[in-house]
Design a protein around this motif. Structure first.
Motif, PDB file in Angstrom:
ATOM      1  N   ASN A 190      -4.583  -9.501  -8.864  1.00 57.07           N
ATOM      2  CA  ASN A 190      -3.798  -8.338  -8.437  1.00 57.07           C
ATOM      3  C   ASN A 190      -2.315  -8.458  -8.782  1.00 57.07           C
ATOM      4  O   ASN A 190      -1.661  -7.472  -9.125  1.00 57.07           O
ATOM      5  N   LYS A 205       0.816  -1.213   0.000  1.00 52.79           N
ATOM      6  CA  LYS A 205       0.000   0.000   0.000  1.00 52.79           C
ATOM      7  C   LYS A 205       0.853   1.268   0.000  1.00 52.79           C
ATOM      8  O   LYS A 205       1.716   1.456   0.848  1.00 52.79           O
ATOM      9  N   SER A 208      -8.105  -2.818  -2.661  1.00 53.42           N
ATOM     10  CA  SER A 208      -6.817  -3.203  -3.245  1.00 53.42           C
ATOM     11  C   SER A 208      -6.211  -4.414  -2.553  1.00 53.42           C
ATOM     12  O   SER A 208      -6.341  -4.571  -1.336  1.00 53.42           O
ATOM     13  N   TYR A 250      -2.330  -6.578  -2.590  1.00 55.04           N
ATOM     14  CA  TYR A 250      -0.926  -6.399  -2.970  1.00 55.04           C
ATOM     15  C   TYR A 250      -0.191  -7.727  -2.866  1.00 55.04           C
ATOM     16  O   TYR A 250      -0.606  -8.598  -2.093  1.00 55.04           O
ATOM     17  N   PRO A 251       0.900  -7.834  -3.651  1.00 53.39           N
ATOM     18  CA  PRO A 251       1.425  -6.881  -4.640  1.00 53.39           C
ATOM     19  C   PRO A 251       0.443  -6.717  -5.793  1.00 53.39           C
ATOM     20  O   PRO A 251      -0.397  -7.597  -6.029  1.00 53.39           O
ATOM     21  N   ARG A 281      -3.281   2.147  -5.920  1.00 52.88           N
ATOM     22  CA  ARG A 281      -1.959   2.049  -5.286  1.00 52.88           C
ATOM     23  C   ARG A 281      -2.053   2.352  -3.800  1.00 52.88           C
ATOM     24  O   ARG A 281      -1.434   1.682  -2.955  1.00 52.88           O
TER      25      ARG A 281
END
Length: 370
Positions: free
Chosen positions: A138, A20, A63, A65-66, A56
């Motif tokens: 993702n 993040k 979101s 991640y990665p 991002r």
């Protein structure tokens, strides 16, 4: 090499968000095995959308991640799966915010996969996005990659005369506002476009192509010449000034709000004619998503508050063809308000410029592999 090896996992390079809010880095990623209904692409360009910055930083809370971002991609087909019937090697295609959908509901049958009743699969979404991230894409799904694999249906063939520099900014930002304009704008419609950046610029052009009378709405007079230069009929630097917005009461049949910042909807509703529609396409941060409006003025004026998200494959193809058919409108940037092509290796610097609103005369960036 056997067919199994060709269709197996593929190692390539991509710009990756490790965690993040972190800077993107170039690193190897592995694409999953290719299915019979997919195509494999060499990615050439990708537009930088403010959504990629939101993702991002996990501004919307969806979101994982990665992450390999990017959803305004243009690539050339290098391989097609055995079940593919539309695309061929060498075709140039555009990649949008969605990479798959159920393909069995009424909306999907109509080419409006963006409102698939089961939720489309986001191009680089995963579990945090709920029904829009059923599969974990993702780590390898986005267009900030040198190679990509995606369902043939969601690789939109570009008109041959449409330049990548024109197509890229339209594939997400253009589709987002095109959806709204198809739904609400026709000849003579009084249109207000709020917030004049990449989405706002596209909204002005498309609304004019549909015969609308367009007023660009901004917070000051700073973008007056730029907005009028891309086709707006009028300009009003009134946003954020409730008294000035109220003075424009009853001016519009539809207001398309492209701002990613939350705002009081009340003054916008005042600016609408009776029966008009306020349509929000800009998504605020997850910690500032709510709004309120009283029922009485809503009911007695028959005004509407709506939202709209990207567009499906059928309207996307229609939009790109429109842009190709009207090059004088969609290919002509001025020095005062233009698109800039930059290297993927400069992505972090460009994201910082976009986030800090220090882009000068640039309303959209295209990234290109060197």
């Amino acid at each position: 090499m056997s067919p199994t090896d060709i269709n197996g996992p593929l190692v390539t390079e991509a710009m990756v968000v490790p965690a993040k809010g972190e800077k993107l880095i170039l690193k190897e990623i592995t694409l999953p095995a290719m299915t019979a209904s997919q195509v494999e692409l060499d990615i050439e360009y990708c537009g930088l959308c403010h959504t990629d910055i939101h993702m991002r930083d996990n501004d919307w809370g969806i979101s994982n991640y990665p992450m390999v971002p990017g959803h305004e991609g243009i690539g050339t087909v290098r391989r097609v799966g055995d079940a593919c019937r539309i695309l061929k090697v060498g075709d140039r295609v555009g990649i949008t915010w969605a990479r798959d959908s159920c393909l069995s509901c009424d909306r999907c049958f109509a080419g409006r996969e963006n409102i698939c009743v089961k939720g489309y699969q986001g191009t680089y979404l995963s579990s945090a996005a709920g029904p829009w991230g059923k599969e974990a894409y993702n780590e390898h799904g986005g267009c900030f990659s040198k190679k990509m694999r995606i369902e043939e249906r969601f690789a939109i063939k570009l008109p041959e005369n449409l330049k990548p520099e024109v197509a890229c900014p339209l594939i997400c930002g253009g589709g987002t506002v095109f959806e709204t304009i198809v739904d609400y704008v026709e000849s003579g419609t009084r249109v207000g476009v709020a917030s004049i950046g990449g989405l706002g610029t596209a909204a002005i052009k498309f609304a004019k192509s549909f015969g609308g009378h367009v007023t660009a709405l901004s917070r000051s007079d700073a973008k007056r010449d730029k907005a009028l230069g891309v086709g707006a009929d009028a300009y009003a630097g009134v946003l954020g000034n409730v008294e000035a917005m109220n003075a424009m009461a009853g001016s519009f049949d539809v207001i398309i709000d492209t701002s990613p910042v939350n705002a009081d909807v009340g003054p916008f509703m005042t600016m609408l004619k009776f029966g008009g529609t306020y349509c929000r396409v800009g998504i605020p941060a997850a910690n500032n998503m709510t709004f309120s409006f009283d029922y009485i003025p809503l009911i007695f004026t028959q005004k509407k508050i709506a939202g709209s998200i990207v567009t499906g494959t059928r309207r996307m193809a229609r939009m790109l063809q429109l842009a190709a058919d009207e090059p004088a409108v969609y290919e002509q940037d001025s020095e005062d308000w233009c698109t800039e092509v930059a290297s993927f290796h400069d992505i972090n610097e460009i994201m910082d410029k976009l986030q800090s609103q220090k882009t000068g005369n640039i309303y959209r960036y295209l990234l290109k592999w060197d």
